[in-house]
Motif scaffolding. Structure first.
Motif: not given
Ligand code: GDD
Length: 360
Positions: A251-252, A255, A266-267, A269-270, A273, A317, A338
């Motif tokens: 995931d990271s 991301y 950011h959002n 990409s989250r 991923s 989230f 996180l």
């Protein structure tokens, strides 16, 4: 009912040189006792059968030859099943276990002090030959540490152990793999007071050890089974966490890659991923963590895992957003928020996965 007090079960494979020696040693150590020696041999073609037959008129020894099965652990079970004595002692043939320890081990059982006794290298008074190299010692120590939470014994790897035969009937679902049959019996039997007797473990002089790399890998599989047996939910959670940990790395990576190489925010990409990571988690949880559960319905199971993971993601989230929006500490420590988000999401996912996704 048999008059035999002690049955000594010895698994053998190509131990022709050691058979007469161990018989003599046991005969001397158990002089005056009613005992029997049961060798369980996997069809060694080295004269083992004849060696036992030659001794059998002087010493109460017999040999069971197996032709259809192979392996130390199942050989030990075969031997225990045909034992007649009140007590059973299991030991190796290669003289690494001292037969002089048999009677003190039986005394511990008779006194009621212990209901399972292990011949131990690692308690006070116990020892082993001092030419063990660094890697052999490290290997043995790591294997031992891995097994410690399963039993309250300092030398759970020992192949030298004794118990009352009657207690063997209470050993449920024995599924021995590899070498550690003593550990299997100890974990699955209902022994309330296992104990240890110090021994000096001698390196073998004749023949070769059969402990291969394959046996050591089988040991890891065996350990996993034993943990699942003894601590079912904790071990499921640990495996779920391990899978989740690898999913978190995926995931990271995705991301960060989406932000670094594609300039996404950011959002977004989250949100992107999440999908490959959740699919990764579904696959490995199905394969490893919940391996014994229902395996049909790929698609519906994948969809329900994604749905619960999505709910977990919202919680993850939501936790992250709430903490970093309203709690001053987390405004400056977003990475900790996180991680907390991941933990909350994972706890929720685990419950859902156990109850709804990977059904019994
Ligand atoms: N029937 C049968 N079938 N017997 C076997 C087999 C098999 O496939 N493989 C090994 N054995 C017998 C050997 O002949 C010996 O009597 C005993 O099982 C132990 O095997 P070794 O190959 O000598 O084991 P090791 O010396 O490497 O391992 C020892 O140390 C471990 C702890 O470090 C043994 O004592 C293990 O029991 C112990 O767990």
């Amino acid at each position: 009912m048999s008059d035999i007090k002690i049955s000594i079960v010895i698994p053998t494979y190509q131990e022709v040189e050691n058979i007469p020696l161990i018989c003599e040693q046991i005969n001397t150590s158990l002089a005056g006792e009613a005992f029997e020696i049961i060798f369980v041999d996997d069809n060694s073609q080295d004269g083992s059968y004849e060696a036992v037959s030659n001794i059998a008129n002087q010493i109460p020894a017999q040999i069971i030859v197996r032709t259809k099965e192979r392996g130390l652990s199942t050989a030990v079970i075969t031997g225990i099943e045909s034992a007649q004595g009140k007590y059973v002692v299991v030991m190796d043939c290669d003289l690494s276990h001292p037969s002089s320890a048999i009677l003190p081990m039986i005394e511990k059982l008779e006194s009621g002090h212990n209901d399972f006794v292990v011949g131990s290298r690692y308690i006070k008074g116990g020892s082993f030959d001092d030419d063990w190299g660094f890697f052999r010692l490290l290997n043995s120590k790591i294997a031992t540490w891995l097994a410690l939470p399963l039993c309250h014994i300092k030398d759970p790897m020992s192949g030298f152990f004794a118990f009352e035969r009657q207690q063997f009937e209470a050993c449920a679902h024995l599924a021995p793999t590899g070498y550690k049959i003593g550990l299997e019996i100890m974990v699955k039997g209902e022994f309330s007071s296992p104990g240890e007797h110090p021994i000096h473990f001698r390196d073998r002089e004749h023949g070769e050890s059969k402990l291969s790399l394959k046996e050591q890998l089988l040991y890891l599989r065996h350990l996993r089974r034993l943990y699942r047996f003894k601590y079912p939910i904790t071990s499921e959670f640990a495996q779920f966490g391990l899978v989740g940990g690898t999913g978190f790395v995926i995931d990271s990576l995705i991301y960060f890659a989406l932000q670094a190489f594609f300039g996404l925010g950011h959002n977004l990409s989250r949100a992107i991923s999440f999908w490959p990571a959740a699919t990764w988690n579904w696959f490995w949880n199905r394969t490893i963590t919940f391996t014994d559960r229902e395996k049909s319905n790929h698609l519906s199971q994948w969809l329900s895992f994604l749905a619960t993971s999505l709910a977990g993601f919202v919680m993850n989230f939501g936790t992250y957003t709430t903490l970093t929006s309203y709690v001053p500490f987390f405004i400056d420590h977003k990475f900790i928020a996180l991680i907390l988000g991941v933990l909350v999401g994972m706890g929720f996912n685990f419950m859902m996965a156990r109850i709804f996704v990977f059904k019994e």
